[in-house]
Design a protein around this motif. Structure first.
Motif, PDB file in Angstrom:
ATOM      1  N   SER A  19       0.837  -1.189   0.000  1.00 45.56           N
ATOM      2  CA  SER A  19       0.000   0.000   0.000  1.00 45.56           C
ATOM      3  C   SER A  19       0.875   1.243   0.000  1.00 45.56           C
ATOM      4  CB  SER A  19      -0.889  -0.005   1.253  1.00 45.56           C
ATOM      5  OG  SER A  19      -1.567   1.222   1.379  1.00 45.56           O
ATOM      6  N   SER A  20       0.440   2.276  -0.677  1.00 44.87           N
ATOM      7  CA  SER A  20       1.168   3.548  -0.645  1.00 44.87           C
ATOM      8  C   SER A  20       0.695   4.403   0.531  1.00 44.87           C
ATOM      9  CB  SER A  20       0.981   4.300  -1.955  1.00 44.87           C
ATOM     10  OG  SER A  20      -0.388   4.559  -2.167  1.00 44.87           O
ATOM     11  N   ASN A  21      -0.362   3.979   1.193  1.00 46.81           N
ATOM     12  CA  ASN A  21      -0.924   4.722   2.320  1.00 46.81           C
ATOM     13  C   ASN A  21      -0.336   4.238   3.636  1.00 46.81           C
ATOM     14  OD1 ASN A  21      -2.728   6.100   0.574  1.00 46.81           O
ATOM     15  ND2 ASN A  21      -4.038   4.302   0.590  1.00 46.81           N
ATOM     16  N   TYR A  22      -0.251   5.131   4.600  1.00 50.98           N
ATOM     17  CA  TYR A  22       0.336   4.808   5.897  1.00 50.98           C
ATOM     18  C   TYR A  22      -0.695   4.294   6.891  1.00 50.98           C
ATOM     19  CZ  TYR A  22       3.199   5.364  10.086  1.00 50.98           C
ATOM     20  OH  TYR A  22       3.892   5.135  11.224  1.00 50.98           O
ATOM     21  N   TYR A  23      -1.897   4.830   6.893  1.00 51.16           N
ATOM     22  CA  TYR A  23      -2.893   4.503   7.915  1.00 51.16           C
ATOM     23  C   TYR A  23      -3.957   3.508   7.464  1.00 51.16           C
ATOM     24  CZ  TYR A  23      -0.940   8.382  10.494  1.00 51.16           C
ATOM     25  OH  TYR A  23      -0.088   9.203  11.159  1.00 51.16           O
ATOM     26  N   PHE A  24      -4.350   3.543   6.206  1.00 51.43           N
ATOM     27  CA  PHE A  24      -5.408   2.640   5.738  1.00 51.43           C
ATOM     28  C   PHE A  24      -5.292   2.444   4.237  1.00 51.43           C
ATOM     29  CE2 PHE A  24      -7.188   6.863   5.375  1.00 51.43           C
ATOM     30  CZ  PHE A  24      -7.821   6.837   4.138  1.00 51.43           C
ATOM     31  N   GLN A  25      -5.976   1.418   3.744  1.00 52.14           N
ATOM     32  CA  GLN A  25      -6.036   1.136   2.320  1.00 52.14           C
ATOM     33  C   GLN A  25      -7.485   0.836   1.955  1.00 52.14           C
ATOM     34  OE1 GLN A  25      -3.636   1.113  -0.123  1.00 52.14           O
ATOM     35  NE2 GLN A  25      -5.258   0.650  -1.569  1.00 52.14           N
ATOM     36  N   ARG A  26      -7.976   1.460   0.902  1.00 46.95           N
ATOM     37  CA  ARG A  26      -9.308   1.141   0.388  1.00 46.95           C
ATOM     38  C   ARG A  26      -9.128   0.148  -0.759  1.00 46.95           C
ATOM     39  NH1 ARG A  26     -13.222   4.399   2.398  1.00 46.95           N
ATOM     40  NH2 ARG A  26     -12.596   6.445   3.150  1.00 46.95           N
ATOM     41  N   HIS A  27      -9.995  -0.871  -0.800  1.00 42.90           N
ATOM     42  CA  HIS A  27      -9.931  -1.811  -1.913  1.00 42.90           C
ATOM     43  C   HIS A  27     -11.309  -2.364  -2.216  1.00 42.90           C
ATOM     44  CE1 HIS A  27     -10.188  -6.158  -0.578  1.00 42.90           C
ATOM     45  NE2 HIS A  27     -10.247  -5.563   0.585  1.00 42.90           N
ATOM     46  N   SER A  28     -11.488  -2.777  -3.451  1.00 45.76           N
ATOM     47  CA  SER A  28     -12.746  -3.393  -3.886  1.00 45.76           C
ATOM     48  C   SER A  28     -12.697  -4.861  -3.491  1.00 45.76           C
ATOM     49  CB  SER A  28     -12.920  -3.266  -5.392  1.00 45.76           C
ATOM     50  OG  SER A  28     -13.013  -1.918  -5.754  1.00 45.76           O
ATOM     51  N   CYS A  29     -13.427  -5.191  -2.462  1.00 44.32           N
ATOM     52  CA  CYS A  29     -13.422  -6.552  -1.928  1.00 44.32           C
ATOM     53  C   CYS A  29     -14.315  -7.441  -2.778  1.00 44.32           C
ATOM     54  CB  CYS A  29     -13.897  -6.543  -0.478  1.00 44.32           C
ATOM     55  SG  CYS A  29     -13.862  -8.165   0.300  1.00 44.32           S
ATOM     56  N   GLU A  30     -13.753  -8.517  -3.278  1.00 48.15           N
ATOM     57  CA  GLU A  30     -14.513  -9.453  -4.109  1.00 48.15           C
ATOM     58  C   GLU A  30     -15.560 -10.213  -3.300  1.00 48.15           C
ATOM     59  OE1 GLU A  30     -11.661 -11.971  -6.012  1.00 48.15           O
ATOM     60  OE2 GLU A  30     -10.753 -10.316  -7.111  1.00 48.15           O
ATOM     61  N   LYS A  31     -15.258 -10.473  -2.035  1.00 51.73           N
ATOM     62  CA  LYS A  31     -16.165 -11.267  -1.218  1.00 51.73           C
ATOM     63  C   LYS A  31     -17.380 -10.471  -0.745  1.00 51.73           C
ATOM     64  CE  LYS A  31     -15.669 -15.194   1.625  1.00 51.73           C
ATOM     65  NZ  LYS A  31     -14.764 -16.032   2.336  1.00 51.73           N
ATOM     66  N   SER A  32     -17.156  -9.240  -0.275  1.00 51.16           N
ATOM     67  CA  SER A  32     -18.273  -8.423   0.214  1.00 51.16           C
ATOM     68  C   SER A  32     -18.963  -7.655  -0.908  1.00 51.16           C
ATOM     69  CB  SER A  32     -17.793  -7.441   1.284  1.00 51.16           C
ATOM     70  OG  SER A  32     -17.025  -6.401   0.715  1.00 51.16           O
ATOM     71  N   VAL A  38      -9.451  -0.829   4.891  1.00 53.94           N
ATOM     72  CA  VAL A  38      -8.645  -1.701   5.741  1.00 53.94           C
ATOM     73  C   VAL A  38      -7.650  -0.841   6.503  1.00 53.94           C
ATOM     74  CG1 VAL A  38      -7.046  -3.649   5.791  1.00 53.94           C
ATOM     75  CG2 VAL A  38      -8.885  -3.596   4.099  1.00 53.94           C
ATOM     76  N   MET A  39      -7.767  -0.830   7.815  1.00 52.25           N
ATOM     77  CA  MET A  39      -6.856  -0.052   8.650  1.00 52.25           C
ATOM     78  C   MET A  39      -5.527  -0.787   8.779  1.00 52.25           C
ATOM     79  SD  MET A  39      -8.680   2.538   9.247  1.00 52.25           S
ATOM     80  CE  MET A  39      -7.583   3.403  10.335  1.00 52.25           C
ATOM     81  N   LEU A  40      -4.437  -0.068   8.575  1.00 55.12           N
ATOM     82  CA  LEU A  40      -3.096  -0.632   8.761  1.00 55.12           C
ATOM     83  C   LEU A  40      -2.695  -0.346  10.201  1.00 55.12           C
ATOM     84  CD1 LEU A  40      -1.446   0.544   5.424  1.00 55.12           C
ATOM     85  CD2 LEU A  40      -2.714  -1.548   5.881  1.00 55.12           C
ATOM     86  N   ASP A  41      -3.285  -1.080  11.122  1.00 51.64           N
ATOM     87  CA  ASP A  41      -3.132  -0.748  12.530  1.00 51.64           C
ATOM     88  C   ASP A  41      -2.185  -1.667  13.296  1.00 51.64           C
ATOM     89  OD1 ASP A  41      -4.892  -2.822  12.266  1.00 51.64           O
ATOM     90  OD2 ASP A  41      -6.493  -1.922  13.439  1.00 51.64           O
ATOM     91  N   PHE A  42      -1.415  -2.478  12.577  1.00 53.90           N
ATOM     92  CA  PHE A  42      -0.399  -3.299  13.218  1.00 53.90           C
ATOM     93  C   PHE A  42       0.963  -2.870  12.696  1.00 53.90           C
ATOM     94  CE2 PHE A  42      -4.209  -5.831  13.323  1.00 53.90           C
ATOM     95  CZ  PHE A  42      -4.228  -6.261  14.642  1.00 53.90           C
ATOM     96  N   THR A  43       1.979  -2.924  13.544  1.00 57.22           N
ATOM     97  CA  THR A  43       3.326  -2.524  13.163  1.00 57.22           C
ATOM     98  C   THR A  43       4.311  -3.601  13.573  1.00 57.22           C
ATOM     99  OG1 THR A  43       2.748  -0.201  13.533  1.00 57.22           O
ATOM    100  CG2 THR A  43       5.078  -0.737  13.395  1.00 57.22           C
ATOM    101  N   LEU A  44       5.164  -3.970  12.634  1.00 58.14           N
ATOM    102  CA  LEU A  44       6.248  -4.898  12.886  1.00 58.14           C
ATOM    103  C   LEU A  44       7.531  -4.106  12.709  1.00 58.14           C
ATOM    104  CD1 LEU A  44       6.919  -7.900  13.382  1.00 58.14           C
ATOM    105  CD2 LEU A  44       6.969  -8.172  10.902  1.00 58.14           C
ATOM    106  N   SER A  45       8.423  -4.172  13.676  1.00 62.41           N
ATOM    107  CA  SER A  45       9.635  -3.362  13.584  1.00 62.41           C
ATOM    108  C   SER A  45      10.872  -4.218  13.847  1.00 62.41           C
ATOM    109  CB  SER A  45       9.588  -2.210  14.585  1.00 62.41           C
ATOM    110  OG  SER A  45       9.593  -2.697  15.904  1.00 62.41           O
ATOM    111  N   ASN A  46      11.998  -3.717  13.377  1.00 60.58           N
ATOM    112  CA  ASN A  46      13.287  -4.358  13.586  1.00 60.58           C
ATOM    113  C   ASN A  46      14.061  -3.509  14.581  1.00 60.58           C
ATOM    114  OD1 ASN A  46      16.001  -5.152  13.375  1.00 60.58           O
ATOM    115  ND2 ASN A  46      15.683  -5.907  11.298  1.00 60.58           N
ATOM    116  N   ASP A  47      14.507  -4.101  15.675  1.00 68.24           N
ATOM    117  CA  ASP A  47      15.220  -3.352  16.709  1.00 68.24           C
ATOM    118  C   ASP A  47      16.610  -2.895  16.274  1.00 68.24           C
ATOM    119  OD1 ASP A  47      13.154  -3.491  18.496  1.00 68.24           O
ATOM    120  OD2 ASP A  47      13.935  -5.224  19.572  1.00 68.24           O
ATOM    121  N   LYS A  48      17.188  -3.541  15.285  1.00 69.63           N
ATOM    122  CA  LYS A  48      18.547  -3.199  14.861  1.00 69.63           C
ATOM    123  C   LYS A  48      18.582  -2.141  13.768  1.00 69.63           C
ATOM    124  CE  LYS A  48      20.378  -7.615  16.205  1.00 69.63           C
ATOM    125  NZ  LYS A  48      21.125  -8.796  15.842  1.00 69.63           N
ATOM    126  N   THR A  49      17.473  -1.977  13.061  1.00 65.83           N
ATOM    127  CA  THR A  49      17.406  -0.949  12.015  1.00 65.83           C
ATOM    128  C   THR A  49      16.206  -0.059  12.311  1.00 65.83           C
ATOM    129  OG1 THR A  49      15.947  -2.192  10.553  1.00 65.83           O
ATOM    130  CG2 THR A  49      18.303  -2.594  10.318  1.00 65.83           C
TER     131      THR A  49
END
Length: 75
Positions: A19-32, A38-49
């Motif tokens: 995604s080019s967005n930082y906080y959320f992404q809008r997408h056309s959901c095939e299922k719904s 979609v909120m990008l509300d989880f963060t994974l980080s590297n302690d060394k970089t």
């Protein structure tokens, strides 16, 4: 909810899209059949970089969106 359980929800997914967005992404959901926010509300980080990965999961179709970024380290 336990964060480890949340992480396990993402583990077996095959459909990832950057995604080019930082906080959320809008997408056309095939299922719904709707445009989902979609909120990008989880963060994974590297302690060394300063690299971080923000991600979120569409609850309807299971598609995972992520955004690569950097975090300023304060020492």
């Amino acid at each position: 909810m336990d964060l480890l359980q949340e992480l396990k929800r993402f583990a077996n997914k095959d459909d990832f899209e950057e995604s080019s967005n930082y906080y959320f992404q809008r997408h056309s959901c095939e299922k719904s059949g709707k445009e989902e926010k979609v909120m990008l509300d989880f963060t994974l980080s590297n302690d060394k970089t300063d690299k971080i990965l923000r991600f979120g999961l569409c609850e309807h179709c299971g598609k995972v969106f992520y955004h690569r970024d950097f975090s300023a380290k304060m020492f």
